[in-house]
Design a protein around this motif. Structure first.
Motif, PDB file in Angstrom:
ATOM      1  N   GLN A   1     -11.027   8.334   9.380  1.00 66.03           N
ATOM      2  CA  GLN A   1     -11.504   7.488   8.294  1.00 66.03           C
ATOM      3  C   GLN A   1     -11.127   6.039   8.551  1.00 66.03           C
ATOM      4  O   GLN A   1     -10.179   5.754   9.279  1.00 66.03           O
ATOM      5  CB  GLN A   1     -10.919   7.933   6.955  1.00 66.03           C
ATOM      6  CG  GLN A   1     -11.430   9.277   6.513  1.00 66.03           C
ATOM      7  CD  GLN A   1     -10.871   9.647   5.161  1.00 66.03           C
ATOM      8  OE1 GLN A   1      -9.873   9.102   4.714  1.00 66.03           O
ATOM      9  NE2 GLN A   1     -11.517  10.585   4.509  1.00 66.03           N
TER      10      GLN A   1
ATOM     11  N   ASP B   1      -3.298   2.786  12.391  1.00 60.07           N
ATOM     12  CA  ASP B   1      -4.053   3.835  11.707  1.00 60.07           C
ATOM     13  C   ASP B   1      -3.190   4.677  10.771  1.00 60.07           C
ATOM     14  O   ASP B   1      -3.664   5.633  10.200  1.00 60.07           O
ATOM     15  CB  ASP B   1      -4.756   4.741  12.711  1.00 60.07           C
ATOM     16  CG  ASP B   1      -3.784   5.447  13.638  1.00 60.07           C
ATOM     17  OD1 ASP B   1      -2.593   5.075  13.644  1.00 60.07           O
ATOM     18  OD2 ASP B   1      -4.206   6.350  14.360  1.00 60.07           O
TER      19      ASP B   1
ATOM     20  N   ARG C   1      -3.555   5.246   1.201  1.00 58.94           N
ATOM     21  CA  ARG C   1      -4.723   4.389   1.413  1.00 58.94           C
ATOM     22  C   ARG C   1      -4.955   3.435   0.245  1.00 58.94           C
ATOM     23  O   ARG C   1      -5.911   2.688   0.234  1.00 58.94           O
ATOM     24  CB  ARG C   1      -5.967   5.247   1.618  1.00 58.94           C
ATOM     25  CG  ARG C   1      -5.847   6.093   2.887  1.00 58.94           C
ATOM     26  CD  ARG C   1      -7.164   6.624   3.344  1.00 58.94           C
ATOM     27  NE  ARG C   1      -8.031   5.486   3.646  1.00 58.94           N
ATOM     28  CZ  ARG C   1      -9.336   5.499   3.534  1.00 58.94           C
ATOM     29  NH1 ARG C   1      -9.934   6.588   3.129  1.00 58.94           N
ATOM     30  NH2 ARG C   1     -10.052   4.457   3.830  1.00 58.94           N
ATOM     31  N   THR C   2      -4.083   3.472  -0.752  1.00 58.84           N
ATOM     32  CA  THR C   2      -4.259   2.640  -1.934  1.00 58.84           C
ATOM     33  C   THR C   2      -3.487   1.333  -1.785  1.00 58.84           C
ATOM     34  O   THR C   2      -2.265   1.337  -1.650  1.00 58.84           O
ATOM     35  CB  THR C   2      -3.773   3.374  -3.192  1.00 58.84           C
ATOM     36  OG1 THR C   2      -4.479   4.605  -3.307  1.00 58.84           O
ATOM     37  CG2 THR C   2      -3.995   2.543  -4.435  1.00 58.84           C
ATOM     38  N   GLU C   3      -4.236   0.223  -1.811  1.00 59.02           N
ATOM     39  CA  GLU C   3      -3.618  -1.094  -1.741  1.00 59.02           C
ATOM     40  C   GLU C   3      -3.529  -1.680  -3.150  1.00 59.02           C
ATOM     41  O   GLU C   3      -4.398  -1.455  -3.981  1.00 59.02           O
ATOM     42  CB  GLU C   3      -4.431  -2.036  -0.861  1.00 59.02           C
ATOM     43  CG  GLU C   3      -4.404  -1.653   0.594  1.00 59.02           C
ATOM     44  CD  GLU C   3      -5.204  -2.605   1.458  1.00 59.02           C
ATOM     45  OE1 GLU C   3      -5.651  -3.658   0.966  1.00 59.02           O
ATOM     46  OE2 GLU C   3      -5.389  -2.299   2.636  1.00 59.02           O
TER      47      GLU C   3
ATOM     48  N   GLY D   1      -2.195   4.066   7.815  1.00 58.51           N
ATOM     49  CA  GLY D   1      -2.586   3.976   6.418  1.00 58.51           C
ATOM     50  C   GLY D   1      -3.871   4.709   6.113  1.00 58.51           C
ATOM     51  O   GLY D   1      -4.331   4.721   4.992  1.00 58.51           O
ATOM     52  N   ALA D   2      -4.474   5.333   7.118  1.00 59.79           N
ATOM     53  CA  ALA D   2      -5.754   6.015   6.913  1.00 59.79           C
ATOM     54  C   ALA D   2      -5.680   7.450   7.409  1.00 59.79           C
ATOM     55  O   ALA D   2      -4.945   7.753   8.329  1.00 59.79           O
ATOM     56  CB  ALA D   2      -6.861   5.275   7.655  1.00 59.79           C
TER      57      ALA D   2
ATOM     58  N   SER E   1      -9.551   2.440   8.055  1.00 60.29           N
ATOM     59  CA  SER E   1      -8.280   1.956   7.540  1.00 60.29           C
ATOM     60  C   SER E   1      -8.478   1.229   6.214  1.00 60.29           C
ATOM     61  O   SER E   1      -9.538   0.694   5.949  1.00 60.29           O
ATOM     62  CB  SER E   1      -7.662   1.007   8.572  1.00 60.29           C
ATOM     63  OG  SER E   1      -6.698   0.186   7.998  1.00 60.29           O
ATOM     64  N   GLY E   2      -7.436   1.155   5.402  1.00 57.82           N
ATOM     65  CA  GLY E   2      -7.490   0.438   4.145  1.00 57.82           C
ATOM     66  C   GLY E   2      -7.322  -1.066   4.320  1.00 57.82           C
ATOM     67  O   GLY E   2      -7.280  -1.796   3.355  1.00 57.82           O
TER      68      GLY E   2
ATOM     69  N   ARG F   1       0.837  -1.196   0.000  1.00 56.48           N
ATOM     70  CA  ARG F   1       0.000   0.000   0.000  1.00 56.48           C
ATOM     71  C   ARG F   1       0.871   1.245   0.000  1.00 56.48           C
ATOM     72  O   ARG F   1       1.984   1.254   0.510  1.00 56.48           O
ATOM     73  CB  ARG F   1      -0.975   0.015   1.174  1.00 56.48           C
ATOM     74  CG  ARG F   1      -0.358   0.247   2.517  1.00 56.48           C
ATOM     75  CD  ARG F   1      -1.436   0.257   3.595  1.00 56.48           C
ATOM     76  NE  ARG F   1      -0.820   0.408   4.908  1.00 56.48           N
ATOM     77  CZ  ARG F   1      -1.448   0.242   6.047  1.00 56.48           C
ATOM     78  NH1 ARG F   1      -2.723  -0.103   6.042  1.00 56.48           N
ATOM     79  NH2 ARG F   1      -0.837   0.406   7.192  1.00 56.48           N
TER      80      ARG F   1
END
Length: 94
Positions: A64, A57, A35-37, A59-60, A66-67, A32
């Motif tokens: 919002q 948290d 937030r893009t995996e 990655g977010a 988490s991804g 990732r």
């Protein structure tokens, strides 16, 4: 030699992406950036001596979701065990 039990999101030890999912101490293709995996197979290089775990948290954005995806995490673990032998089908949600 001890066993590396790293499981979860860690900073990408290969410095290709921000984070990489580790399963039983092995890098998976689940990565990732923000937030893009996505998927990117790890290079055939040795892991560094120390892995850096990512806060849950990080990655977010604040407030919002988490991804993280249980389904993707299970798939990454499966891929780590099978060596990614299965091919993703076009249009699949993996």
């Amino acid at each position: 030699m001890g066993t590396n039990a790293a499981e979860g999101w860690y900073r990408d030890p290969f410095c290709i992406h921000e984070d990489r999912w580790m399963s039983q101490g092995q890098p998976t293709k689940l990565v990732r950036d923000g937030r893009t995996e996505s998927y990117d197979p790890p290079p055939d290089l040795p892991l560094p001596a120390a892995l850096v775990r990512v806060d849950e948290d990080s990655g977010a954005a604040a407030g919002q979701e988490s991804g993280y995806s249980d389904r993707r995490a299970r798939r990454a673990a499966f891929d780590a065990v099978t060596g990614g032998a299965l091919v993703d089908e076009p249009g699949g949600d993996w």
